[in-house]
Design a protein around this motif. Structure first.
Motif, PDB file in Angstrom:
ATOM      1  N   LYS A  35       0.823  -1.201   0.000  1.00 51.25           N
ATOM      2  CA  LYS A  35       0.000   0.000   0.000  1.00 51.25           C
ATOM      3  C   LYS A  35       0.867   1.265   0.000  1.00 51.25           C
ATOM      4  O   LYS A  35       1.991   1.260   0.515  1.00 51.25           O
ATOM      5  CB  LYS A  35      -0.916   0.001   1.222  1.00 51.25           C
ATOM      6  CG  LYS A  35      -1.881  -1.186   1.272  1.00 51.25           C
ATOM      7  CD  LYS A  35      -2.739  -1.138   2.508  1.00 51.25           C
ATOM      8  CE  LYS A  35      -3.753  -2.277   2.552  1.00 51.25           C
ATOM      9  NZ  LYS A  35      -3.111  -3.601   2.633  1.00 51.25           N
ATOM     10  N   PRO A  36       0.353   2.361  -0.573  1.00 53.87           N
ATOM     11  CA  PRO A  36       1.130   3.607  -0.642  1.00 53.87           C
ATOM     12  C   PRO A  36       1.654   4.060   0.717  1.00 53.87           C
ATOM     13  O   PRO A  36       2.803   4.487   0.835  1.00 53.87           O
ATOM     14  CB  PRO A  36       0.134   4.612  -1.232  1.00 53.87           C
ATOM     15  CG  PRO A  36      -0.779   3.768  -2.075  1.00 53.87           C
ATOM     16  CD  PRO A  36      -0.924   2.480  -1.309  1.00 53.87           C
ATOM     17  N   TRP A  37       0.836   3.967   1.767  1.00 52.73           N
ATOM     18  CA  TRP A  37       1.288   4.424   3.081  1.00 52.73           C
ATOM     19  C   TRP A  37       2.406   3.524   3.609  1.00 52.73           C
ATOM     20  O   TRP A  37       3.330   4.001   4.285  1.00 52.73           O
ATOM     21  CB  TRP A  37       0.128   4.487   4.075  1.00 52.73           C
ATOM     22  CG  TRP A  37      -0.382   3.160   4.567  1.00 52.73           C
ATOM     23  CD1 TRP A  37      -1.408   2.440   4.056  1.00 52.73           C
ATOM     24  CD2 TRP A  37       0.130   2.398   5.673  1.00 52.73           C
ATOM     25  NE1 TRP A  37      -1.582   1.272   4.768  1.00 52.73           N
ATOM     26  CE2 TRP A  37      -0.653   1.224   5.771  1.00 52.73           C
ATOM     27  CE3 TRP A  37       1.156   2.597   6.599  1.00 52.73           C
ATOM     28  CZ2 TRP A  37      -0.430   0.253   6.741  1.00 52.73           C
ATOM     29  CZ3 TRP A  37       1.375   1.621   7.568  1.00 52.73           C
ATOM     30  CH2 TRP A  37       0.598   0.473   7.637  1.00 52.73           C
TER      31      TRP A  37
ATOM     32  N   PHE B 298       8.105   2.551   4.773  1.00 50.02           N
ATOM     33  CA  PHE B 298       9.249   1.695   4.453  1.00 50.02           C
ATOM     34  C   PHE B 298      10.429   2.532   3.964  1.00 50.02           C
ATOM     35  O   PHE B 298      11.569   2.361   4.432  1.00 50.02           O
ATOM     36  CB  PHE B 298       8.830   0.683   3.389  1.00 50.02           C
ATOM     37  CG  PHE B 298       9.918  -0.265   2.958  1.00 50.02           C
ATOM     38  CD1 PHE B 298      10.316  -1.309   3.783  1.00 50.02           C
ATOM     39  CD2 PHE B 298      10.524  -0.135   1.716  1.00 50.02           C
ATOM     40  CE1 PHE B 298      11.317  -2.198   3.389  1.00 50.02           C
ATOM     41  CE2 PHE B 298      11.517  -1.018   1.310  1.00 50.02           C
ATOM     42  CZ  PHE B 298      11.913  -2.053   2.148  1.00 50.02           C
ATOM     43  N   ASP B 299      10.189   3.413   3.047  1.00 52.10           N
ATOM     44  CA  ASP B 299      11.267   4.247   2.498  1.00 52.10           C
ATOM     45  C   ASP B 299      11.852   5.169   3.563  1.00 52.10           C
ATOM     46  O   ASP B 299      13.069   5.379   3.621  1.00 52.10           O
ATOM     47  CB  ASP B 299      10.757   5.080   1.317  1.00 52.10           C
ATOM     48  CG  ASP B 299      10.440   4.219   0.092  1.00 52.10           C
ATOM     49  OD1 ASP B 299      10.922   3.066   0.045  1.00 52.10           O
ATOM     50  OD2 ASP B 299       9.713   4.699  -0.801  1.00 52.10           O
ATOM     51  N   THR B 300      10.987   5.723   4.404  1.00 54.07           N
ATOM     52  CA  THR B 300      11.470   6.595   5.479  1.00 54.07           C
ATOM     53  C   THR B 300      12.333   5.807   6.461  1.00 54.07           C
ATOM     54  O   THR B 300      13.401   6.259   6.886  1.00 54.07           O
ATOM     55  CB  THR B 300      10.286   7.234   6.221  1.00 54.07           C
ATOM     56  OG1 THR B 300       9.494   7.982   5.291  1.00 54.07           O
ATOM     57  CG2 THR B 300      10.788   8.169   7.326  1.00 54.07           C
ATOM     58  N   HIS B 301      11.873   4.625   6.828  1.00 48.94           N
ATOM     59  CA  HIS B 301      12.635   3.751   7.726  1.00 48.94           C
ATOM     60  C   HIS B 301      14.020   3.478   7.149  1.00 48.94           C
ATOM     61  O   HIS B 301      15.034   3.557   7.861  1.00 48.94           O
ATOM     62  CB  HIS B 301      11.884   2.432   7.925  1.00 48.94           C
ATOM     63  CG  HIS B 301      12.735   1.342   8.502  1.00 48.94           C
ATOM     64  ND1 HIS B 301      13.469   0.480   7.713  1.00 48.94           N
ATOM     65  CD2 HIS B 301      12.994   0.984   9.782  1.00 48.94           C
ATOM     66  CE1 HIS B 301      14.138  -0.366   8.478  1.00 48.94           C
ATOM     67  NE2 HIS B 301      13.865  -0.088   9.732  1.00 48.94           N
ATOM     68  N   ASN B 302      14.083   3.170   5.875  1.00 50.88           N
ATOM     69  CA  ASN B 302      15.364   2.836   5.256  1.00 50.88           C
ATOM     70  C   ASN B 302      16.311   4.028   5.197  1.00 50.88           C
ATOM     71  O   ASN B 302      17.523   3.867   5.392  1.00 50.88           O
ATOM     72  CB  ASN B 302      15.137   2.268   3.854  1.00 50.88           C
ATOM     73  CG  ASN B 302      14.558   0.861   3.889  1.00 50.88           C
ATOM     74  OD1 ASN B 302      14.714   0.142   4.869  1.00 50.88           O
ATOM     75  ND2 ASN B 302      13.873   0.472   2.828  1.00 50.88           N
ATOM     76  N   ARG B 303      15.778   5.204   4.934  1.00 45.70           N
ATOM     77  CA  ARG B 303      16.638   6.398   4.910  1.00 45.70           C
ATOM     78  C   ARG B 303      17.239   6.667   6.281  1.00 45.70           C
ATOM     79  O   ARG B 303      18.442   6.964   6.409  1.00 45.70           O
ATOM     80  CB  ARG B 303      15.843   7.619   4.422  1.00 45.70           C
ATOM     81  CG  ARG B 303      15.590   7.659   2.932  1.00 45.70           C
ATOM     82  CD  ARG B 303      15.144   9.040   2.481  1.00 45.70           C
ATOM     83  NE  ARG B 303      13.889   9.434   3.112  1.00 45.70           N
ATOM     84  CZ  ARG B 303      12.684   9.164   2.603  1.00 45.70           C
ATOM     85  NH1 ARG B 303      12.591   8.481   1.469  1.00 45.70           N
ATOM     86  NH2 ARG B 303      11.592   9.572   3.205  1.00 45.70           N
ATOM     87  N   VAL B 304      16.423   6.569   7.318  1.00 47.31           N
ATOM     88  CA  VAL B 304      16.912   6.807   8.674  1.00 47.31           C
ATOM     89  C   VAL B 304      17.904   5.719   9.079  1.00 47.31           C
ATOM     90  O   VAL B 304      18.981   6.002   9.621  1.00 47.31           O
ATOM     91  CB  VAL B 304      15.729   6.845   9.671  1.00 47.31           C
ATOM     92  CG1 VAL B 304      16.244   6.919  11.105  1.00 47.31           C
ATOM     93  CG2 VAL B 304      14.817   8.029   9.363  1.00 47.31           C
ATOM     94  N   ALA B 305      17.554   4.459   8.803  1.00 47.88           N
ATOM     95  CA  ALA B 305      18.425   3.343   9.168  1.00 47.88           C
ATOM     96  C   ALA B 305      19.762   3.432   8.446  1.00 47.88           C
ATOM     97  O   ALA B 305      20.825   3.183   9.030  1.00 47.88           O
ATOM     98  CB  ALA B 305      17.739   2.018   8.851  1.00 47.88           C
ATOM     99  N   ARG B 306      19.747   3.798   7.184  1.00 53.68           N
ATOM    100  CA  ARG B 306      20.990   3.931   6.410  1.00 53.68           C
ATOM    101  C   ARG B 306      21.871   5.026   6.998  1.00 53.68           C
ATOM    102  O   ARG B 306      23.078   4.859   7.162  1.00 53.68           O
ATOM    103  CB  ARG B 306      20.661   4.232   4.954  1.00 53.68           C
ATOM    104  CG  ARG B 306      21.892   4.482   4.080  1.00 53.68           C
ATOM    105  CD  ARG B 306      21.480   5.015   2.713  1.00 53.68           C
ATOM    106  NE  ARG B 306      22.650   5.417   1.964  1.00 53.68           N
ATOM    107  CZ  ARG B 306      23.177   4.717   0.982  1.00 53.68           C
ATOM    108  NH1 ARG B 306      22.646   3.564   0.633  1.00 53.68           N
ATOM    109  NH2 ARG B 306      24.236   5.156   0.336  1.00 53.68           N
ATOM    110  N   ALA B 307      21.255   6.156   7.325  1.00 58.80           N
ATOM    111  CA  ALA B 307      22.028   7.275   7.869  1.00 58.80           C
ATOM    112  C   ALA B 307      22.697   6.895   9.188  1.00 58.80           C
ATOM    113  O   ALA B 307      23.857   7.242   9.433  1.00 58.80           O
ATOM    114  CB  ALA B 307      21.125   8.487   8.057  1.00 58.80           C
ATOM    115  N   ILE B 308      21.975   6.186  10.041  1.00 57.41           N
ATOM    116  CA  ILE B 308      22.525   5.767  11.327  1.00 57.41           C
ATOM    117  C   ILE B 308      23.597   4.701  11.129  1.00 57.41           C
ATOM    118  O   ILE B 308      24.703   4.791  11.677  1.00 57.41           O
ATOM    119  CB  ILE B 308      21.414   5.243  12.249  1.00 57.41           C
ATOM    120  CG1 ILE B 308      20.434   6.378  12.604  1.00 57.41           C
ATOM    121  CG2 ILE B 308      22.011   4.630  13.514  1.00 57.41           C
ATOM    122  CD1 ILE B 308      19.217   5.907  13.368  1.00 57.41           C
TER     123      ILE B 308
END
Length: 309
Positions: A261-263, A268-278
């Motif tokens: 689903k779009p939400w 998912f994308d937000t989680h990955n951006r934050v996780a990658r940065a950390i």
């Protein structure tokens, strides 16, 4: 699937590959004797892939679903009589042994790989189809093991794109990825010769199978984290499901009849951006956790003669 499963028992006991496969049926043309590498030659292959980021373990359930989507592999696990390796009966132990295999294959020494291969072989020797099984399978069939190894390698590439550096996905990295199969019983010659050949093998294999209702429901139970204690699935099952669906390639989602689903995609994308940065700011030992710890545990178990799987 007829060309992807073994129709005859291949081996009755745990063992190194060359002897084991000498008992193969005459029609096992996929493994001609002249093409076999000796176990010493296999163990001399590169022993370390590019960095294994611990955060990639989050994609583990999605990778398991990819592996089990092939009917012969799926039914091999679904019908397995090896209770000690049953995800739904021993989720922590099964997760440990699976991640330990990755740690050993990607980061271990020849001695580590040899020990783990023998331990896995003992368990695999008991996994074979019966007269009532919907498809024929044998856990020692190298074609099925090749598929499992291919899923693991594909998962590594996906994690590089999400959490690492896509530039690390090179031909050399792909060749080193062969250890994901040769640490089982896959002869080196069965690993597709180039990354382009791998892409052809992958696409043709995925296109060639469908997920039947029995295996689909089993895979949905994994997606919903039903193998974990009830409190876990109630509290964070939705998050577990979101990540699992997100990490699945689109064609596997289609085969499973899953909607992203779009939400869910936004989360998912937000989680990955934050996780990658950390993750990318952590010291290397922390980035590799828990794989480095699991490799230490395997070596400790070898020294103290404890079970590896």
């Amino acid at each position: 699937m007829g060309d992807l499963v073994s129709t005859e028992p291949i081996v009755d006991v745990e063992v190194d590959v060359p002897t084991a496969y000498s008992a193969a049926a005459p029609d096992t043309e996929y493994l001609p004797p002249a093409a076999r590498m000796t176990r010493g030659e296999l163990d001399a292959l590169p022993t370390r892939m590019n960095e294994m980021k611990g955060i990639s373990a989050l994609a583990g359930p999605a990778n398991v679903i990819m592996q089990l989507a092939m009917p012969a592999v799926g039914y091999g696990v679904y019908e397995s009589r090896v209770d000690s390796g049953n995800l739904f009966k021993h989720p922590i132990k099964r997760t440990r042994t699976t991640l330990s295999y990755l740690a050993v294959a990607a980061m271990g020494s020849p001695a580590d790989r040899k020990a783990y291969r023998k331990a896995v072989g003992k368990a695999h020797a008991k996994v074979r189809s019966t007269a009532d099984s919907p498809v024929k399978y044998n856990a020692f069939d190298p074609r099925l093991q090749l598929w499992v190894a291919a899923c693991l390698y594909k998962g590594w590439e996906d994690m590089q794109r999400i959490y690492g550096d896509p530039a690390d996905i090179t031909e050399e990295a792909y060749q080193n990825g062969a250890v994901l199969g040769t640490t089982l019983q896959v002869p080196r010659e069965m690993w597709p010769a180039t990354r382009a050949d791998f892409e052809t093998y992958w696409n043709e294999t995925v296109e060639g199978f469908e997920i039947d209702p029995v295996i689909r429901e089993h895979l949905m139970s994994i997606t919903r984290a039903e193998f974990m204690p009830r409190w876990f699935s109630v509290l964070v099952g939705w998050w577990f499901e979101l990540l699992t669906i997100g990490f699945l390639p689109e064609n596997f989602r289609d085969k499973m009849g899953l909607e992203f689903k779009p939400w869910q995609r936004v989360v998912f994308d937000t989680h990955n951006r934050v996780a990658r940065a950390i993750c990318n700011r952590l010291p290397k030992p922390m980035r590799e956790f828990p794989f480095n710890l699991l490799l230490w545990d395997v070596r400790f178990r070898i020294r103290t003669k404890r079970p590896l799987v």
